[in-house]
Design an enzyme around this catalytic site. Structure first.
Site, PDB file in Angstrom:
ATOM      1  CD  GLN A 145       1.798  28.579  81.739  1.00  0.00           C
ATOM      2  OE1 GLN A 145       1.040  27.513  81.413  1.00  0.00           O
ATOM      3  NE2 GLN A 145       2.727  28.360  82.617  1.00  0.00           N
ATOM      4  CD  GLN A 147       6.928  26.482  85.301  1.00  0.00           C
ATOM      5  OE1 GLN A 147       6.145  25.674  84.787  1.00  0.00           O
ATOM      6  NE2 GLN A 147       8.169  26.055  85.645  1.00  0.00           N
ATOM      7  N   GLY A 277       3.587  23.400  75.425  1.00  0.00           N
ATOM      8  CA  GLY A 277       3.293  22.213  74.731  1.00  0.00           C
ATOM      9  C   GLY A 277       2.291  21.477  75.856  1.00  0.00           C
ATOM     10  N   GLY A 278       2.661  21.866  77.086  1.00  0.00           N
ATOM     11  CA  GLY A 278       2.019  21.265  78.429  1.00  0.00           C
ATOM     12  C   GLY A 278       2.346  21.987  79.374  1.00  0.00           C
ATOM     13  CD  GLU A 280       4.930  21.727  85.445  1.00  0.00           C
ATOM     14  OE1 GLU A 280       4.694  21.756  84.118  1.00  0.00           O
ATOM     15  OE2 GLU A 280       5.980  21.815  85.982  1.00  0.00           O
ATOM     16  CG  ASN A 281      -1.504  23.929  85.742  1.00  0.00           C
ATOM     17  OD1 ASN A 281      -0.431  24.543  86.213  1.00  0.00           O
ATOM     18  ND2 ASN A 281      -2.005  24.353  84.246  1.00  0.00           N
ATOM     19  CG  HIS A 304       7.674  16.878  80.204  1.00  0.00           C
ATOM     20  ND1 HIS A 304       8.924  16.707  80.313  1.00  0.00           N
ATOM     21  CD2 HIS A 304       7.183  17.961  80.858  1.00  0.00           C
ATOM     22  CE1 HIS A 304       9.353  17.785  80.690  1.00  0.00           C
ATOM     23  NE2 HIS A 304       8.410  18.569  81.190  1.00  0.00           N
ATOM     24  CD  GLU A 305       3.751  19.284  80.644  1.00  0.00           C
ATOM     25  OE1 GLU A 305       4.208  19.375  81.828  1.00  0.00           O
ATOM     26  OE2 GLU A 305       4.490  19.361  79.662  1.00  0.00           O
ATOM     27  CG  HIS A 308       6.443  18.281  85.593  1.00  0.00           C
ATOM     28  ND1 HIS A 308       7.879  18.804  85.975  1.00  0.00           N
ATOM     29  CD2 HIS A 308       6.623  18.856  84.311  1.00  0.00           C
ATOM     30  CE1 HIS A 308       8.290  19.535  84.977  1.00  0.00           C
ATOM     31  NE2 HIS A 308       7.808  19.529  83.689  1.00  0.00           N
ATOM     32  CG  ASP A 384      10.269  33.476  79.550  1.00  0.00           C
ATOM     33  OD1 ASP A 384       9.609  32.249  80.057  1.00  0.00           O
ATOM     34  OD2 ASP A 384      10.093  33.489  78.263  1.00  0.00           O
ATOM     35  CE1 TYR A 392      11.303  21.034  79.649  1.00  0.00           C
ATOM     36  CE2 TYR A 392      12.495  23.077  79.682  1.00  0.00           C
ATOM     37  CZ  TYR A 392      11.251  22.566  79.944  1.00  0.00           C
ATOM     38  OH  TYR A 392      10.331  23.249  79.960  1.00  0.00           O
ATOM     39  CE  LYS A 563       8.614  21.654  70.071  1.00  0.00           C
ATOM     40  NZ  LYS A 563       8.508  20.491  70.588  1.00  0.00           N
TER      41      LYS A 563
END
Ligand code: BES
Ligand code: ZN
Length: 609
Positions: A145, A147, A277-278, A280-281, A304-305, A308, A384, A392, A563
């Site tokens: 991960q 980002q 949650g997700g 967007e790779n 959502h992803e 992106h 962060d 958002y 989250k």
């Protein structure tokens, strides 16, 4: 560069450059392509890596500056476009607790390539899982991960969204697991190479935060002609059902803003430790299994992803201070996809819930007015800190407001052009402001963005979502809180996921025995829907219900999505159960990603004071 045989490093101490979260001097020297070779050892939880960069040297006298964190650099070599590599001087800068260390590489005249060998055993951007932490319990698992600024923890790179490169990658594993990557696989999905070496290629330029891989016992199911899902075999069937609308989502997205440009769109459903949650790779969205509710009610996350793929992956925020250009555009776009597939009422419900989350964040993680602006100043801070609901939901609200003022059809055409004309580039808020002035429909050309981008709160004139979609739910919640309606008379037998989430959000003041009765009647703490369970647990823990405490423990031990974790741990602490929270965390921590650990530790530390 002076014409000497051994180039030296002019300035050993590098400060962050144009991007406050990167040491890279990409305006001087930047990579255009790289070849990454990773050797992953599950046994040692180690990455043995080698990366070879092709460089664009805009300033021929400048060295190459990369970002690293926790990497042991073993060798650095340079070479001309054609010809042999030879060792070259390099220097690691002092350790910054957030940014890591700069890696400055001396370049000689005519050098156009750099090769770096390195090793790491504590990459914060990777999470290694034991077989017991997977659904199948047989094979280990690892995922990345990156980002916002964790790519630098597993390969030296210009870790800024301002720089884009193409790449090839080869990943070898020391266990019998499959490797997948957010890139084109060069091996067939049916075969597992005998040498456990997997090869990939990304021919479109992407920033470092979109470089991602995972390895584990993974199987594939086709969803549509260019869509599919990867998951552990034990999860695959449920995942394939839940994501059954994915191909239609791609079609809906294309109808709005033009062709999907990344070839395939697949989703990887990870073990529950995934911190988000997700993510967007490109070509391969990474997703939490907590969206598998069994009824497709949480798939707006996929919308959502997928969105992106335009807002974020095609047109990218140039620094994390402009995150709203990724997340606000995407949240707006996500709801347009949801509207196209599931109708305006569901999209409006999600907008109403999102707006309530925004107001809630003004009270909590975005309490600081400086974090309530769309453009935030994050110099010297972890990016962060800016990851609140503001980019958002305030971002999405801005686009909704512009859409309402301009009219949908013309605004859609405008956005489509924005994506087309900025495709494969990185942008800042001023770029959008200038584009709006120059190309927006006349009715919004002079729209004043400043109250949105540079002031806190929700500006006057915002096109707020219509709360009447929840009128009946809100009435029921008010009556329930006031004790006027008992659980048997609540009109919730056929309530949708969104209605439940709204109801639970509105009954914070309900007395403990009413909450207990609610759970007994509707089995909220035992549902298969993680959003509903998490929302109920927050209430139930604050009321110190024994059933909620028992369920919270199993939930926190099973799920690593930040989250959910942060509010649940916070509720435990606020109910005077800090010791219990500490004990659960000690047991659950190995299954949490570094980003989730940091979020939970902040809550626990505050309680220790
Ligand atoms: N790109 C984000 C996740 C992210 C943002 C990671 C910033 C690190 C820093 C992703 O697209 C996202 O927004 N995920 C959300 C889901 C979404 C439906 C709001 C999440 O994980 O909760
Ligand atoms: Zn997002």
């Amino acid at each position: 560069m002076s014409p000497s045989a051994t180039p030296t490093i002019p300035d050993p101490v590098v400060e962050p450059g144009l991007d406050p979260h990167s040491f890279a001097r990409f305006e001087d020297v930047r990579p255009t392509h790289f070849d990454l070779r990773l050797d992953l050892s599950f046994r040692e939880r180690a990455v043995e890596g080698e990366v070879e960069y092709t460089l664009d040297r805009r300033d021929p006298d400048a060295p190459l500056v990369l970002d690293t964190r926790g990497l042991r650099i073993e060798s650095v070599e340079a070479a001309p476009a054609e010809g042999n590599f030879r060792p070259t001087a390099f220097l690691l800068g002092p350790k910054d607790p957030i940014l890591g260390r700069s890696l400055t590489v001396a370049l000689g005249d005519g050098d156009a390539r750099v090769r770096i060998r390195y090793r790491t055993t504590d990459a914060a951007g990777l999470l290694w899982l034991e077989p017991a932490q997977t659904a199948g319990k047989q094979a280990p698992f690892v995922f990345s991960q990156s980002q916002a600024i964790l790519a630098r923890t597993f390969w030296p790179c210009q870790d800024t969204p301002a720089v884009r490169t193409t790449y090839t990658a080869t990943i070898r594993v020391d266990e019998d697991v499959r490797v997948v990557m957010a890139a084109e696989a060069l091996d067939s999905p049916d075969a597992r190479p005998a040498d456990r070496t997997y090869r990939f290629r990304m021919d479109q330029k992407v920033p470092s935060y979109l470089v991602a891989f995972a390895a584990g016992d993974l199987a594939f199911a086709e969803l549509g002609s260019r869509t599919g899902v990867w998951a552990e075999p034990a999860t695959l069937e449920a995942a394939a059902y839940e994501l059954g609308d994915t191909e239609r989502m791609v079609e809906a997205a294309e109808a709005l803003y033009g062709p999907y440009r990344w070839g395939r769109y697949d989703v990887l459903v990870l073990p529950p430790s995934f911190p988000f949650g997700g993510m967007e790779n490109p070509r391969l969205t990474f997703a939490t299994p907590t969206i598998l509710a069994g009824d497709r009610s949480l798939v707006s996350l996929i919308a959502h992803e997928l969105a992106h793929s335009w807002s974020g992956n095609l047109v990218t925020n140039a620094t994390w201070e402009h995150l709203w250009l990724n997340e606000g555009f995407t949240t707006y776009f996500e709801r347009r996809i949801v509207e196209a597939l599931y109708g305006p009422e569901r999209a409006e419900m999600e907008a109403v819930i999102g707006y309530a989350d925004l107001l809630d964040s003004f009270e909590h993680e975005a309490k600081d007015p400086a974090l309530q602006r769309l453009v935030v100043d994050l110099a010297g801070r972890d990016p962060d800190a800016g990851m609140t609901q503001v980019p958002y939901e305030k971002g999405a609200l801005l686009l909704r407001t512009l859409e309402k003022a301009a009219g949908r059809e013309v605004f859609d055409a405008f956005l489509r052009r924005w994506f087309d004309e900025h495709a494969m580039t990185s942008v800042v808020t001023d770029d959008f402001a200038a584009y709006l002035k120059a190309h927006a429909p006349a009715s919004v050309r002079d729209f004043d963005l400043a109250p949105w981008t540079h002031a806190p709160g929700v500006p006057d004139g915002a096109a707020l979502p219509d709360e009447t979609v929840f009128a009946e739910i809100d009435r029921a919640a008010a009556a329930f809180v006031a004790g006027r309606t008992g659980v048997d008379d609540l009109p919730l037998d056929r309530a949708s996921t969104h209605e439940w989430l709204r109801f639970l959000e509105r009954i914070e003041q309900a007395p403990p025995d009413a909450l207990e009765a609610l759970d007994a009647r509707f089995g909220l703490s035992q549902r298969g829907n993680a959003e509903i369970v998490a929302a109920f647990l927050e209430l139930g823990l604050r009321a110190d219900l024994p059933a909620a405490r028992a369920r919270a423990k199993t939930f926190l031990l099973a799920v690593g999505r930040r989250k959910f974790l942060v509010p649940i741990y916070r509720a435990l602490v606020e109910a005077g159960r800090a010791d219990e929270a500490e004990a659960i965390y000690a047991e659950a921590k190995p299954g949490y990603h570094a980003l989730s650990r940091a979020g939970v530790e902040k809550v626990l530390e505050a309680a220790r004071k």
